[in-house]
Design a protein around this motif. Structure first.
Motif, PDB file in Angstrom:
ATOM      1  N   UNK A   1      12.412 -69.465 -33.609  1.00 57.88           N
ATOM      2  CA  UNK A   1      12.506 -69.065 -35.214  1.00 57.88           C
ATOM      3  C   UNK A   1      11.521 -68.856 -35.823  1.00 57.88           C
ATOM      4  N   UNK A   2      10.233 -68.819 -35.242  1.00 62.11           N
ATOM      5  CA  UNK A   2       9.009 -68.252 -35.854  1.00 62.11           C
ATOM      6  C   UNK A   2       8.747 -66.885 -35.471  1.00 62.11           C
ATOM      7  N   UNK A   3       9.297 -66.316 -34.829  1.00 65.66           N
ATOM      8  CA  UNK A   3       9.251 -64.889 -34.371  1.00 65.66           C
ATOM      9  C   UNK A   3       9.609 -63.688 -35.539  1.00 65.66           C
ATOM     10  N   UNK A   4       8.809 -63.038 -35.963  1.00 65.83           N
ATOM     11  CA  UNK A   4       9.126 -61.882 -36.868  1.00 65.83           C
ATOM     12  C   UNK A   4       9.765 -60.673 -36.182  1.00 65.83           C
ATOM     13  N   UNK A   5       9.033 -60.181 -34.999  1.00 67.44           N
ATOM     14  CA  UNK A   5       9.548 -59.196 -34.364  1.00 67.44           C
ATOM     15  C   UNK A   5       8.606 -58.862 -33.096  1.00 67.44           C
ATOM     16  N   UNK A   6       8.988 -58.008 -32.195  1.00 69.17           N
ATOM     17  CA  UNK A   6       8.324 -57.974 -30.780  1.00 69.17           C
ATOM     18  C   UNK A   6       8.032 -56.351 -30.852  1.00 69.17           C
ATOM     19  N   UNK A   7       6.887 -55.913 -30.670  1.00 68.07           N
ATOM     20  CA  UNK A   7       6.340 -54.620 -30.269  1.00 68.07           C
ATOM     21  C   UNK A   7       6.271 -54.675 -28.632  1.00 68.07           C
ATOM     22  N   UNK A   8       7.002 -53.713 -28.193  1.00 69.41           N
ATOM     23  CA  UNK A   8       6.721 -53.569 -26.644  1.00 69.41           C
ATOM     24  C   UNK A   8       6.651 -52.255 -26.321  1.00 69.41           C
TER      25      UNK A   8
ATOM     26  N   UNK B   1       1.231 -74.857 -40.449  1.00 70.95           N
ATOM     27  CA  UNK B   1       0.402 -75.140 -39.325  1.00 70.95           C
ATOM     28  C   UNK B   1       1.293 -75.681 -38.105  1.00 70.95           C
ATOM     29  N   UNK B   2       2.181 -76.673 -38.491  1.00 74.49           N
ATOM     30  CA  UNK B   2       3.299 -77.293 -37.726  1.00 74.49           C
ATOM     31  C   UNK B   2       4.042 -76.308 -36.860  1.00 74.49           C
ATOM     32  N   UNK B   3       4.569 -75.213 -37.804  1.00 74.85           N
ATOM     33  CA  UNK B   3       5.173 -74.239 -37.260  1.00 74.85           C
ATOM     34  C   UNK B   3       4.640 -73.289 -36.118  1.00 74.85           C
ATOM     35  N   UNK B   4       3.407 -72.912 -36.462  1.00 74.70           N
ATOM     36  CA  UNK B   4       2.657 -72.166 -35.403  1.00 74.70           C
ATOM     37  C   UNK B   4       2.605 -73.191 -34.256  1.00 74.70           C
ATOM     38  N   UNK B   5       2.217 -74.341 -34.410  1.00 73.65           N
ATOM     39  CA  UNK B   5       1.984 -75.320 -33.220  1.00 73.65           C
ATOM     40  C   UNK B   5       3.080 -75.717 -32.622  1.00 73.65           C
ATOM     41  N   UNK B   6       4.382 -75.794 -33.037  1.00 73.63           N
ATOM     42  CA  UNK B   6       5.388 -76.056 -31.990  1.00 73.63           C
ATOM     43  C   UNK B   6       5.727 -74.992 -31.591  1.00 73.63           C
ATOM     44  N   UNK B   7       5.507 -73.560 -31.868  1.00 72.59           N
ATOM     45  CA  UNK B   7       5.745 -72.386 -31.399  1.00 72.59           C
ATOM     46  C   UNK B   7       4.950 -72.218 -30.114  1.00 72.59           C
ATOM     47  N   UNK B   8       3.943 -73.007 -30.044  1.00 66.50           N
ATOM     48  CA  UNK B   8       2.940 -72.702 -28.843  1.00 66.50           C
ATOM     49  C   UNK B   8       3.695 -73.553 -27.665  1.00 66.50           C
ATOM     50  N   UNK B   9       4.628 -74.424 -27.641  1.00 67.64           N
ATOM     51  CA  UNK B   9       5.014 -75.286 -26.794  1.00 67.64           C
ATOM     52  C   UNK B   9       6.214 -74.498 -26.033  1.00 67.64           C
TER      53      UNK B   9
ATOM     54  N   UNK C   1       3.738 -60.193 -29.672  1.00 64.48           N
ATOM     55  CA  UNK C   1       4.863 -60.736 -30.591  1.00 64.48           C
ATOM     56  C   UNK C   1       4.256 -61.136 -31.981  1.00 64.48           C
ATOM     57  N   UNK C   2       4.850 -60.640 -32.928  1.00 64.74           N
ATOM     58  CA  UNK C   2       4.385 -61.106 -34.186  1.00 64.74           C
ATOM     59  C   UNK C   2       5.115 -62.253 -34.912  1.00 64.74           C
ATOM     60  N   UNK C   3       4.396 -63.445 -35.092  1.00 68.40           N
ATOM     61  CA  UNK C   3       5.356 -64.401 -35.588  1.00 68.40           C
ATOM     62  C   UNK C   3       5.116 -64.294 -37.263  1.00 68.40           C
ATOM     63  N   UNK C   4       6.126 -65.214 -37.997  1.00 68.99           N
ATOM     64  CA  UNK C   4       6.321 -65.282 -39.198  1.00 68.99           C
ATOM     65  C   UNK C   4       5.083 -65.958 -39.477  1.00 68.99           C
ATOM     66  N   UNK C   5       4.477 -67.043 -39.099  1.00 66.70           N
ATOM     67  CA  UNK C   5       3.245 -67.476 -39.286  1.00 66.70           C
ATOM     68  C   UNK C   5       2.455 -67.937 -38.346  1.00 66.70           C
ATOM     69  N   UNK C   6       1.093 -67.930 -38.390  1.00 65.16           N
ATOM     70  CA  UNK C   6       0.265 -68.077 -37.091  1.00 65.16           C
ATOM     71  C   UNK C   6      -0.152 -66.662 -36.353  1.00 65.16           C
TER      72      UNK C   6
END
Ligand SMILES: *[C@@H]1O[C@H](CO)[C@@H](O)[C@H](O)[C@H]1NC(C)=O
Length: 167
Positions: free
Chosen positions: A75-82, A24-32, A143-148
């Motif tokens: 650091x929470x990004x798995x990969x990006x589809x473009x 939860x903290x991971x995806x939350x900080x990612x939003x910043x 953007x596909x995150x590792x979590x969130x």
């Protein structure tokens, strides 16, 4: 008087709670993180522009796509589809969207790129509407995150125009 099973279970529950909290903290900080991607697309050549026997217009182009999407990576990004799409309006449809190219960016190091390519997918209009057509190139990303949650956005690059006549 707690049994071993009870303790193991309590420990597991505790670990799981910590894990969930960390996610939860991971995806939350990612939003910043507020990303600021840039992109530039140029049509290098119109290779072919024809009305097919079906009556539909088809154009084949060579494009130069330059983009810097590094700010999408945390650091929470798995990969990006473009994907790159041509968007235009016709008397029949206010929005026609034709995907021209796509790719998967696995890492931040690959997120700044410049490629010259022919349209990977066919640029066909269901009708005869492409001559002299103004259109926008839009670069979309997911953007596909590792979590969130996954998130998507785009950049609109306006001001493109197809030739007045077939060639
Ligand atoms: C193209 O982009 C311009 C400027 O952003 C916008 O006003 C217009 O509606 C777009 N056209 C289409 C067909 O999406």
């Amino acid at each position: 008087m707690h049994s071993f099973g009870y303790r193991a279970n309590a420990l597991l529950t505790f670990s799981f709670t910590i894990l969930a909290l960390m996610c939860a903290i991971a995806s939350l900080t990612d939003n910043f993180n507020s990303p600021s991607p840039t992109a530039n697309v140029q049509i290098l050549n119109v290779n072919r522009f024809q009305k097919k026997s079906t009556g539909d217009d088809e154009v084949a182009i060579t494009i130069d796509i330059s983009a810097d999407l590094q700010s999408l990576f945390t650091w929470n990004t798995k990969q990006v589809f473009v994907f790159l799409a041509a968007e235009y309006s016709t008397p029949k449809n206010s929005l026609n969207q034709v995907s021209l190219w796509d790719g998967i960016i696995p890492a931040k190091e690959d997120a700044k790129f410049s490629i010259k390519t022919k349209n990977k997918y066919r640029f066909i209009d269901q009708g005869s509407n492409l001559r002299g057509r103004d259109f926008n190139m839009t670069l979309h990303w997911h953007v596909m995150p590792k979590t969130g949650k996954m998130f998507a956005d785009k950049l609109v690059l306006p001001g493109f125009r197809l030739p007045e006549s077939y060639r």
